[in-house]
Write a protein that holds these residues in place. Structure first.
Motif, PDB file in Angstrom:
ATOM      1  N   TYR A  14      -0.652  -2.862   6.487  1.00  0.00           N
ATOM      2  CA  TYR A  14      -0.733  -2.200   5.386  1.00  0.00           C
ATOM      3  C   TYR A  14      -0.686  -0.712   5.425  1.00  0.00           C
ATOM      4  O   TYR A  14      -1.339  -0.344   6.506  1.00  0.00           O
ATOM      5  CB  TYR A  14      -2.209  -2.692   4.802  1.00  0.00           C
ATOM      6  N   ALA A  15      -0.095  -0.225   4.634  1.00  0.00           N
ATOM      7  CA  ALA A  15       0.033   1.348   4.824  1.00  0.00           C
ATOM      8  C   ALA A  15      -1.308   2.133   4.876  1.00  0.00           C
ATOM      9  O   ALA A  15      -2.099   2.084   4.096  1.00  0.00           O
ATOM     10  CB  ALA A  15       0.692   2.052   3.758  1.00  0.00           C
ATOM     11  N   ARG A  16      -1.359   2.891   5.885  1.00  0.00           N
ATOM     12  CA  ARG A  16      -2.750   3.784   5.944  1.00  0.00           C
ATOM     13  C   ARG A  16      -2.415   4.831   5.106  1.00  0.00           C
ATOM     14  O   ARG A  16      -1.146   5.354   5.222  1.00  0.00           O
ATOM     15  CB  ARG A  16      -2.754   4.220   7.371  1.00  0.00           C
ATOM     16  N   SER A  17      -3.496   4.956   4.266  1.00  0.00           N
ATOM     17  CA  SER A  17      -3.314   6.456   3.411  1.00  0.00           C
ATOM     18  C   SER A  17      -3.043   7.429   4.116  1.00  0.00           C
ATOM     19  O   SER A  17      -3.561   7.671   5.229  1.00  0.00           O
ATOM     20  CB  SER A  17      -4.422   6.410   2.393  1.00  0.00           C
ATOM     21  N   ALA A  18      -2.133   8.535   3.450  1.00  0.00           N
ATOM     22  CA  ALA A  18      -1.907   9.921   4.158  1.00  0.00           C
ATOM     23  C   ALA A  18      -3.221  10.433   4.657  1.00  0.00           C
ATOM     24  O   ALA A  18      -3.195  11.143   5.744  1.00  0.00           O
ATOM     25  CB  ALA A  18      -1.412  10.857   3.123  1.00  0.00           C
ATOM     26  N   ALA A  19      -4.231  10.208   3.808  1.00  0.00           N
ATOM     27  CA  ALA A  19      -5.686  10.750   4.139  1.00  0.00           C
ATOM     28  C   ALA A  19      -6.431  10.053   5.325  1.00  0.00           C
ATOM     29  O   ALA A  19      -7.343  10.499   5.700  1.00  0.00           O
ATOM     30  CB  ALA A  19      -6.350  10.977   2.918  1.00  0.00           C
ATOM     31  N   GLY A  20      -5.973   9.027   5.623  1.00  0.00           N
ATOM     32  CA  GLY A  20      -6.428   8.115   6.687  1.00  0.00           C
ATOM     33  C   GLY A  20      -7.656   7.520   6.034  1.00  0.00           C
ATOM     34  O   GLY A  20      -7.813   7.636   4.672  1.00  0.00           O
ATOM     35  N   GLY A  26       3.973  -8.832  -1.377  1.00  0.00           N
ATOM     36  CA  GLY A  26       2.822  -8.015  -0.846  1.00  0.00           C
ATOM     37  C   GLY A  26       2.701  -6.586  -1.338  1.00  0.00           C
ATOM     38  O   GLY A  26       1.617  -5.665  -1.047  1.00  0.00           O
ATOM     39  N   PHE A  27       3.696  -6.400  -2.424  1.00  0.00           N
ATOM     40  CA  PHE A  27       3.688  -4.895  -2.991  1.00  0.00           C
ATOM     41  C   PHE A  27       3.899  -5.156  -4.505  1.00  0.00           C
ATOM     42  O   PHE A  27       4.469  -6.206  -5.012  1.00  0.00           O
ATOM     43  CB  PHE A  27       4.551  -4.044  -2.459  1.00  0.00           C
ATOM     44  N   SER A  28       3.642  -4.396  -5.413  1.00  0.00           N
ATOM     45  CA  SER A  28       3.943  -4.237  -6.818  1.00  0.00           C
ATOM     46  C   SER A  28       4.780  -3.022  -7.169  1.00  0.00           C
ATOM     47  O   SER A  28       4.493  -1.978  -6.553  1.00  0.00           O
ATOM     48  CB  SER A  28       2.569  -4.333  -7.612  1.00  0.00           C
ATOM     49  N   GLU A  29       5.632  -3.070  -7.978  1.00  0.00           N
ATOM     50  CA  GLU A  29       6.584  -1.969  -8.274  1.00  0.00           C
ATOM     51  C   GLU A  29       5.629  -0.962  -9.092  1.00  0.00           C
ATOM     52  O   GLU A  29       5.816   0.146  -8.934  1.00  0.00           O
ATOM     53  CB  GLU A  29       7.609  -2.152  -9.317  1.00  0.00           C
ATOM     54  N   PHE A  30       4.523  -1.292  -9.459  1.00  0.00           N
ATOM     55  CA  PHE A  30       3.675  -0.398 -10.208  1.00  0.00           C
ATOM     56  C   PHE A  30       2.852   0.451  -9.467  1.00  0.00           C
ATOM     57  O   PHE A  30       2.259   1.518  -9.673  1.00  0.00           O
ATOM     58  CB  PHE A  30       2.720  -1.043 -11.390  1.00  0.00           C
ATOM     59  N   GLN A  31       2.830   0.062  -8.225  1.00  0.00           N
ATOM     60  CA  GLN A  31       1.902   0.953  -7.177  1.00  0.00           C
ATOM     61  C   GLN A  31       2.832   2.033  -6.730  1.00  0.00           C
ATOM     62  O   GLN A  31       2.113   3.185  -6.128  1.00  0.00           O
ATOM     63  CB  GLN A  31       1.669   0.067  -5.887  1.00  0.00           C
ATOM     64  N   PHE A  32       3.962   2.195  -6.864  1.00  0.00           N
ATOM     65  CA  PHE A  32       4.672   3.203  -6.557  1.00  0.00           C
ATOM     66  C   PHE A  32       4.762   4.488  -7.548  1.00  0.00           C
ATOM     67  O   PHE A  32       4.682   4.209  -8.724  1.00  0.00           O
ATOM     68  CB  PHE A  32       6.252   2.913  -6.492  1.00  0.00           C
ATOM     69  N   ALA A  33       4.675   5.683  -7.206  1.00  0.00           N
ATOM     70  CA  ALA A  33       4.789   6.992  -7.998  1.00  0.00           C
ATOM     71  C   ALA A  33       5.916   6.594  -8.964  1.00  0.00           C
ATOM     72  O   ALA A  33       5.688   7.040 -10.245  1.00  0.00           O
ATOM     73  CB  ALA A  33       4.869   8.063  -7.254  1.00  0.00           C
ATOM     74  N   GLU A  34       7.019   6.306  -8.880  1.00  0.00           N
ATOM     75  CA  GLU A  34       8.223   5.982  -9.593  1.00  0.00           C
ATOM     76  C   GLU A  34       7.940   4.683 -10.320  1.00  0.00           C
ATOM     77  O   GLU A  34       8.936   4.720 -11.404  1.00  0.00           O
ATOM     78  CB  GLU A  34       9.361   5.781  -8.800  1.00  0.00           C
ATOM     79  N   GLY A  68       0.771  -1.191  -0.107  1.00  0.00           N
ATOM     80  CA  GLY A  68       0.207  -0.060  -0.031  1.00  0.00           C
ATOM     81  C   GLY A  68       0.789   1.297  -0.072  1.00  0.00           C
ATOM     82  O   GLY A  68       0.285   2.273  -0.094  1.00  0.00           O
ATOM     83  N   LEU A  69       2.075   1.259   0.239  1.00  0.00           N
ATOM     84  CA  LEU A  69       2.950   2.665   0.201  1.00  0.00           C
ATOM     85  C   LEU A  69       2.972   3.266  -1.177  1.00  0.00           C
ATOM     86  O   LEU A  69       3.038   2.388  -2.404  1.00  0.00           O
ATOM     87  CB  LEU A  69       4.491   2.094   0.449  1.00  0.00           C
ATOM     88  N   PRO A  70       2.640   4.425  -1.430  1.00  0.00           N
ATOM     89  CA  PRO A  70       2.496   5.041  -2.508  1.00  0.00           C
ATOM     90  C   PRO A  70       3.922   5.324  -3.303  1.00  0.00           C
ATOM     91  O   PRO A  70       3.779   5.765  -4.593  1.00  0.00           O
ATOM     92  CB  PRO A  70       1.713   6.325  -1.990  1.00  0.00           C
ATOM     93  N   SER A  71       4.996   5.446  -2.817  1.00  0.00           N
ATOM     94  CA  SER A  71       6.165   5.867  -3.399  1.00  0.00           C
ATOM     95  C   SER A  71       7.193   4.965  -2.842  1.00  0.00           C
ATOM     96  O   SER A  71       7.369   4.262  -1.868  1.00  0.00           O
ATOM     97  CB  SER A  71       6.473   7.257  -3.137  1.00  0.00           C
ATOM     98  N   LEU A  72       8.244   4.708  -3.822  1.00  0.00           N
ATOM     99  CA  LEU A  72       9.598   4.057  -3.580  1.00  0.00           C
ATOM    100  C   LEU A  72      10.336   4.798  -2.596  1.00  0.00           C
ATOM    101  O   LEU A  72      10.965   4.452  -1.795  1.00  0.00           O
ATOM    102  CB  LEU A  72      10.145   3.972  -4.812  1.00  0.00           C
ATOM    103  N   ARG A 126      -9.196   1.887   0.077  1.00  0.00           N
ATOM    104  CA  ARG A 126      -8.812   2.572   1.262  1.00  0.00           C
ATOM    105  C   ARG A 126      -9.860   2.320   2.594  1.00  0.00           C
ATOM    106  O   ARG A 126      -9.879   2.807   3.538  1.00  0.00           O
ATOM    107  CB  ARG A 126      -8.985   4.130   1.248  1.00  0.00           C
ATOM    108  N   LEU A 127     -10.990   1.393   2.234  1.00  0.00           N
ATOM    109  CA  LEU A 127     -11.751   1.268   3.433  1.00  0.00           C
ATOM    110  C   LEU A 127     -11.022   0.230   4.483  1.00  0.00           C
ATOM    111  O   LEU A 127      -9.930  -0.279   4.331  1.00  0.00           O
ATOM    112  CB  LEU A 127     -13.111   0.357   2.911  1.00  0.00           C
TER     113      LEU A 127
END
Ligand SMILES: [Zn+2]
Ligand SMILES: [Zn+2]
Ligand SMILES: [Zn+2]
Length: 600
Positions: free
Chosen positions: A565-571, A117-125, A88-92, A523-524
């Motif tokens: 699992y990363a909580r999104s910045a927005a919660g 548990g992650f994919s390289e494509f989930q990262f902004a990079e 769930g992390l948004p960036s590398l 995000r639920l």
């Protein structure tokens, strides 16, 4: 006549029961772990006694507890506290920052482990870290980063710890990347067998027993936070029965399980599979245990020669000619002993051959209603779906395509990807379909990521895989994640619906799953999770109901610093609807006194 008092009443909710006879309700009551009433507030409140805990849901959406019909909780739990999750992390950049921080925190000889548990494509990079980046982030502490089922990155300290040098040979089906001097660079590649990845990981230090107990409890709490109340455990490499089940058995004995587990037994011995199952048939039986911890038969590995690895970066593996003989012997043994079984099966070409074997066994020893299932089945053909249906099998699907869809499209094209897996065809054929994740390595354990993939048609990297006609609506997707999955442990009469007689396993959501925009489904999370009527997770306005805190052990664990699992910045998504009660002022101790709106 007054019915016996319930232990818990949830009221004033927007409850989706998934029971076709009564799809929605305001309230439900649980007594001795089972649902005793579902319906309008006034009807259900008749079950309230003086000691009943009454919880005002304030209009929130409640659903049956989620059931992951294919995951690796027992193995994952033993190591959870050791793992830095990038799920769930948004960036590398953030992933590397956490890696650097965690390397400083981790005492020798422990490693920093990022285990899938992650994919390289989930990262902004949109890329993996380089070996230089992980070496810079962790100059001294061994680091092992696993990406799905395809590769692992080891920093120089980890290469020293595992002892890989220019003299180390490549194992079959795997490759140690080398520089021009023949020295390992730190990159390990599955081609396509992930044995090289898993056997290298197995060289790392583990946790002492007491910490494994804490770790498994933390992992179950994390799943409770995400609304999961039951799983079916598919075993796993290096997860040997009964040796590696001591922790889960102890938690069961001590009544500390907060996720119900039905578990399948996974052979560990290439060419010794038959002997493994023969021994286990003497040791235990399907159904042994209780509603928290129950033996569910054999698999997902039945024989090693049948393993068709789901690495879409590599060509489809052709199974060896010996597979049919190996598999037939084991399946015949299982069917003769009425052992339910499941089999890992990615590709239609493998499935054709598996079904040939099953049909041959069936002619001599009829399956006759024996519960069996294929797992994954991304490219199964309509013809083979019909063959599964004819033999009474089910298919457990997972969101692996949400993590590897980009690779699949590159290799097989968008038209093939749009059919993978062919869920509408499975359902039309009347095959039981359950949903799950195949966590913890090849995908994230977060069920909302899987529900998002099923309903939006997109990978975690945002690639659209499925046209609208091949996406599920939210209710259908939820049905697969609850009552659909319940079939896979033979518990469809007690799990997956909110109906009288069913287990009191309920998830109250952070926002309305049925109406949030597509991009918010992943995000639920839960704000209140009950298993058998007991609160196993509570947050926000329900926090006063939460079980006592459980400090993470060891204290340097990445879980203590970052959670799972990363909580999104927005919660979590904010709830739009708030219960406004015309009759009562907001009550701080709302749950203990409840609200008497039912009387009106
Ligand atoms: Zn599998
Ligand atoms: Zn699996
Ligand atoms: Zn009220």
């Amino acid at each position: 006549m007054q019915p016996p008092a319930a232990d818990v009443v949830l009221h004033n909710g927007a409850i989706t029961t998934l029971d076709r006879r009564r799809p929605t309700a305001q309230a439900l009551a649980v007594r001795s772990g089972r649902i005793v009433a579902v319906g309008a507030d006034a009807e259900v409140m008749a079950h309230r006694g003086t000691d009943t805990r009454v919880v005002d849901l304030r209009g929130r959406t409640a659903i049956p507890g989620l059931i992951d019909s294919h995951t690796h909780l027992i193995r994952g739990g033993l190591h959870y506290n050791l793992e830095l999750r990038w799920d769930g992390l948004p960036s590398l950049a953030e992933a590397l920052k956490r890696l650097r921080e965690q390397a400083q925190r981790t005492p020798a000889p422990q490693w920093v482990r990022v285990v899938g548990g992650f994919s390289e494509f989930q990262f902004a990079e949109r890329r993996m870290p380089t070996l230089d980046e992980i070496n810079a982030a962790a100059p001294e502490t061994p680091v092992f980063v696993l990406h799905l089922y395809d590769r692992a990155l080891l920093n120089a300290a980890a290469l020293r710890a595992v002892g890989y040098t220019r003299a180390t040979r490549d194992p079959p089906g795997g490759r140690i990347q080398r520089d021009r001097h023949g020295e390992p660079t730190g990159l390990l590649i599955a081609q396509p067998n992930a044995l090289i990845l898993y056997s290298t990981l197995a060289k790392g230090p583990t946790l002492p027993l007491e910490d494994q107990v804490n770790s498994t409890r933390q992992f179950m709490r994390e799943l409770n936070r995400l609304g999961v109340t039951s799983v079916i455990d598919a075993g796993g490499g290096y997860q040997n029965y009964p040796d590696d089940y001591a922790v889960i058995e102890r938690l069961h004995r001590d009544r500390q399980m907060t996720v119900r587990v039905a578990y399948n037994l996974f052979t560990q011995k290439p060419q010794g599979e038959y002997e493994d199952f023969q021994r286990w048939i003497g040791l235990t039986r399907p159904g042994a245990g209780d509603e928290f911890y129950r033996m569910n038969g054999a698999g997902e590995m039945l024989v090693f020669s049948a393993a068709d690895f789901e690495d879409f970066l590599e060509p489809r593996p052709e199974l060896a000619a010996r597979m049919e003989g190996d598999l037939e012997r084991v399946v015949r043994l299982l069917v003769e002993h009425r052992w339910p079984f499941r089999l890992h099966a990615t590709y239609d070409e493998s499935i054709t051959r598996f079904l040939d074997v099953f049909e041959r066994v069936h002619r001599d020893v009829p399956f006759a209603g024996l519960r069996w299932m294929l797992d994954h089945a991304e490219t199964i053909s309509p013809r083979n779906i019909d063959r599964v249906a004819a033999l009474g099998g089910g298919i457990a699907i997972q969101h692996r395509m949400a993590f590897q869809g980009e690779y699949f499209v590159d290799r097989y094209g968008a038209a093939a990807a749009a059919l993978a897996p062919p869920i509408p065809e499975m359902r039309r054929a009347g095959v039981p379909v359950g949903a799950g994740t195949d966590a913890t390595r090849v995908a994230s354990y977060n069920p909302f990521v899987a529900l998002s993939w099923l309903t939006s048609g997109r990978t975690v990297g945002g690639l659209m895989l499925y046209p609208p006609s091949r996406r599920l609506d939210r209710t259908e997707a939820l049905r697969l994640w609850t009552h659909g999955s319940a079939w896979f442990s033979g518990e469809q009469d007690v799990k997956g619906l909110l109906s009288e007689g069913y287990l009191g396993d309920v998830t109250v959501l952070s926002a309305d799953y049925f109406s949030v925009p597509d991009e918010e489904v992943s995000r639920l999370e839960s704000v209140l999770t009950m298993v058998g009527g007991n609160v196993v997770y509570a947050a926000g306005e329900f926090s006063s109901l939460a079980p006592p805190p459980l400090p993470v052990s060891p204290s340097w664990s990445p879980v203590a610093a970052y959670g799972g699992y990363a909580r999104s910045a927005a919660g979590p998504v904010a709830q739009q609807r708030v219960h406004v009660c015309a009759h009562h002022a907001p009550q701080p101790a709302w749950w203990s006194t409840g609200c008497d709106c039912f009387a009106f």
